[in-house]
Design a protein around this motif. Structure first.
Motif, PDB file in Angstrom:
ATOM      1  N   LEU A 117       0.820  -1.207   0.000  1.00  0.00           N
ATOM      2  CA  LEU A 117       0.000   0.000   0.000  1.00  0.00           C
ATOM      3  C   LEU A 117       0.859   1.265   0.000  1.00  0.00           C
ATOM      4  N   THR A 118       2.160   1.100  -0.251  1.00  0.00           N
ATOM      5  CA  THR A 118       3.083   2.239  -0.307  1.00  0.00           C
ATOM      6  C   THR A 118       3.562   2.437  -1.736  1.00  0.00           C
ATOM      7  N   ARG A 158      -3.475   9.117  -5.170  1.00  0.00           N
ATOM      8  CA  ARG A 158      -4.593   8.769  -4.294  1.00  0.00           C
ATOM      9  C   ARG A 158      -5.666   7.921  -4.987  1.00  0.00           C
ATOM     10  N   SER A 159      -5.699   7.938  -6.274  1.00  0.00           N
ATOM     11  CA  SER A 159      -6.769   7.213  -6.980  1.00  0.00           C
ATOM     12  C   SER A 159      -6.196   6.329  -8.083  1.00  0.00           C
ATOM     13  N   SER A 160      -6.924   5.279  -8.376  1.00  0.00           N
ATOM     14  CA  SER A 160      -6.531   4.343  -9.423  1.00  0.00           C
ATOM     15  C   SER A 160      -7.790   3.706  -9.989  1.00  0.00           C
ATOM     16  N   PRO A 161      -7.805   3.395 -11.286  1.00  0.00           N
ATOM     17  CA  PRO A 161      -9.046   2.878 -11.889  1.00  0.00           C
ATOM     18  C   PRO A 161      -9.428   1.468 -11.443  1.00  0.00           C
ATOM     19  N   ARG A 162      -8.463   0.680 -10.993  1.00  0.00           N
ATOM     20  CA  ARG A 162      -8.820  -0.714 -10.722  1.00  0.00           C
ATOM     21  C   ARG A 162      -7.875  -1.331  -9.675  1.00  0.00           C
ATOM     22  N   CYS A 163      -8.361  -1.449  -8.443  1.00  0.00           N
ATOM     23  CA  CYS A 163      -7.616  -2.123  -7.380  1.00  0.00           C
ATOM     24  C   CYS A 163      -8.581  -2.980  -6.569  1.00  0.00           C
ATOM     25  N   TYR A 164      -8.066  -4.030  -5.954  1.00  0.00           N
ATOM     26  CA  TYR A 164      -8.914  -4.955  -5.201  1.00  0.00           C
ATOM     27  C   TYR A 164      -8.722  -4.750  -3.702  1.00  0.00           C
ATOM     28  N   TYR A 165      -9.849  -4.810  -3.011  1.00  0.00           N
ATOM     29  CA  TYR A 165      -9.846  -4.715  -1.556  1.00  0.00           C
ATOM     30  C   TYR A 165     -10.991  -5.567  -1.030  1.00  0.00           C
ATOM     31  N   VAL A 171     -12.024  -1.364  -5.960  1.00  0.00           N
ATOM     32  CA  VAL A 171     -12.075  -0.027  -5.376  1.00  0.00           C
ATOM     33  C   VAL A 171     -11.141   0.885  -6.164  1.00  0.00           C
ATOM     34  N   ASP A 172     -11.224   2.183  -5.874  1.00  0.00           N
ATOM     35  CA  ASP A 172     -10.381   3.135  -6.597  1.00  0.00           C
ATOM     36  C   ASP A 172      -9.207   3.631  -5.748  1.00  0.00           C
ATOM     37  N   VAL A 173      -8.909   2.932  -4.659  1.00  0.00           N
ATOM     38  CA  VAL A 173      -7.764   3.276  -3.811  1.00  0.00           C
ATOM     39  C   VAL A 173      -6.764   2.128  -3.839  1.00  0.00           C
ATOM     40  N   CYS A 174      -5.566   2.434  -4.312  1.00  0.00           N
ATOM     41  CA  CYS A 174      -4.512   1.417  -4.356  1.00  0.00           C
ATOM     42  C   CYS A 174      -3.438   1.649  -3.303  1.00  0.00           C
ATOM     43  N   TYR A 175      -3.179   2.915  -2.982  1.00  0.00           N
ATOM     44  CA  TYR A 175      -2.097   3.241  -2.063  1.00  0.00           C
ATOM     45  C   TYR A 175      -2.596   4.154  -0.947  1.00  0.00           C
ATOM     46  N   LEU A 176      -2.071   3.895   0.256  1.00  0.00           N
ATOM     47  CA  LEU A 176      -2.354   4.755   1.395  1.00  0.00           C
ATOM     48  C   LEU A 176      -1.163   5.646   1.746  1.00  0.00           C
TER      49      LEU A 176
END
Length: 424
Positions: free
Chosen positions: A353-354, A382-389, A394-399
């Motif tokens: 997530l980094t 902060r945003s991405s078109p395609r990540c799994y959670y 979801v649209d969040v890949c990195y924190l």
């Protein structure tokens, strides 16, 4: 015959002489001896009783008394009658003032210690434990899943640094107002002396550290040391490894909920051919670790408590890495990715997530400068078109993201309220 008879009659009829009369001197002697003996007896009896004979006789009398438990002794000292009124007139002092460490009040206070509460209280980072003792202590795992009190899970933010946390003011704003939901641990070069003010969230959060060099296995040992110290706080549920150049991309509530509610840990792990992947494998690691099991990934992980414990208690794979992963092996990119893939693949999301920019090549990622920190750049991270959670898109890949230079701090502080939504 006649002569013999006469002699016998004479013998039998001879009168007895009377006893001589008792003289006065004899009577005086008898009384003197009797008085002397009586005086000696009385004297001996007096000294005998004085030395404890009476105690012995009284103790003997107890044998014939009913065998009931005796109440506590309430014998009071003898007070002269002239002082009785003065003693009675004096008020009794308060019990609390005269209580001694062994008094019933003190003993009751000690018995009322709340050991469960003490177990859950946040621990300081200063201790004198060796790594062996620390890892053993941190490996304790409760077998009953239900906690005896209400437990609020926390996120442990673990900073692996050379010295101070370069972007600490940004993190101060990130943590503000959420004190019960996080804990902080910093591992730096052992020669570094902390100078953070008491008002800082980083004050007194440095753990006992050892030398950790880039690319060596002592860097991995530093990560394990951070995990072990964090595990001492039983409320820590998620563990995030960060560097001094990392920043948060979202506010605390978003980061906390994302981590706590995840059903996976986040360790990047993949099979990579070529010199920087399988080319770093040492055949001496077989048969414990084979080439097909060798994995690579980012060292910046976000894991749950279960994996944190498994990493610090590992005595199978870590010794093999310690002995054979040298020079160009870079154990921080291989040890945890390989361990997790071999033993716990179902618990891992197989990503970090980094965010790190490797687009420019080389052994080190791109370091972001002040001019690169813009609203558009931060929103892109902060945003991405395609990540799994949790098995959904979801649209969040990195924190989090790295590496940010110290000269980016001013701009980050200015953009944090409007872009990352913290530090208002």
């Amino acid at each position: 015959m006649k002569k013999i008879t006469v002699e016998r009659s004479q013998i039998s009829t001879t009168p007895k002489l009377p006893n001589p009369p008792i003289q006065f001197n004899d009577i005086v002697s008898y009384f003197f001896l009797f008085g002397l003996g009586l005086g000696i007896g009385i004297t001996l009896s007096f000294f005998y009783l004085k030395d404890g004979s009476m105690d012995f006789q009284l103790n003997q009398l107890k044998v014939f008394q009913p065998q009931h438990p005796s109440p506590p002794s309430t014998t009071l000292p003898v007070v002269p009658s002239s002082k009785v009124e003065a003693v009675v007139a004096q008020p009794s002092p308060p019990v609390a003032q005269n209580a001694t460490p062994s008094s019933p009040a003190k003993r009751m206070k000690r018995k009322r210690r709340n050991y469960i509460k003490e177990l859950f209280e946040p621990r300081g980072t200063r201790h004198n434990m060796t790594d062996q003792v620390l890892f053993w202590r941190a490996s304790f795992v409760p077998k009953i899943p239900e906690f005896p009190i209400k437990r609020t899970p926390k996120v442990a933010f673990m900073f692996l640094t050379r010295g101070k946390v370069l972007l600490a003011p940004l993190w101060e704003k990130f943590f503000r107002g959420h004190e019960a939901l996080y804990s902080i641990y910093v591992h730096s070069d052992p020669s570094f002396v902390e100078t953070m003010p008491k008002s800082s969230v980083f004050h007194d959060r440095w753990i006992p550290s050892k030398i950790a060099r880039w690319g060596e296995m002592n860097m991995v040992q530093a990560e394990r040391r951070l995990l072990a110290n964090s595990l001492l706080d039983i409320s820590n549920e998620r563990f995030v490894l960060l560097s001094e150049s990392c920043i948060p991309l979202f506010n605390f509530s978003t980061v906390y909920n994302y981590l706590i509610n995840s059903n996976k840990s986040f360790v990047e792990s993949y099979d990579l051919s070529g010199p920087v992947g399988r080319g770093r494998y040492n055949s001496a690691m077989a048969p414990v670790i084979n080439l097909e099991q060798w994995r690579k990934g980012s060292q910046w992980f976000q894991i749950d408590r279960f994996l944190a414990v498994e990493i610090i208690i590992d005595q199978t794979y870590f010794p093999v890495f310690w002995e054979h992963c040298k020079n160009e092996c870079y154990g921080d990119e291989h040890y945890i990715p390989t361990l997790v893939d071999m033993k716990f693949p179902d618990r891992n999301a197989y990503k970090t997530l980094t965010y790190v920019d490797w687009s420019k090549g080389g052994p080190h990622p791109n370091k972001f400068r002040r001019a690169e920190v813009t609203v558009e750049f931060l929103n892109k991270l902060r945003s991405s078109p395609r990540c799994y959670y949790n098995e959904r898109i979801v649209d969040v890949c990195y924190l989090f993201a790295r590496k940010f230079s110290p000269n980016t701090l001013g701009r980050l502080l200015r953009l944090a309220p409007s872009v990352m939504h913290f530090g208002l």
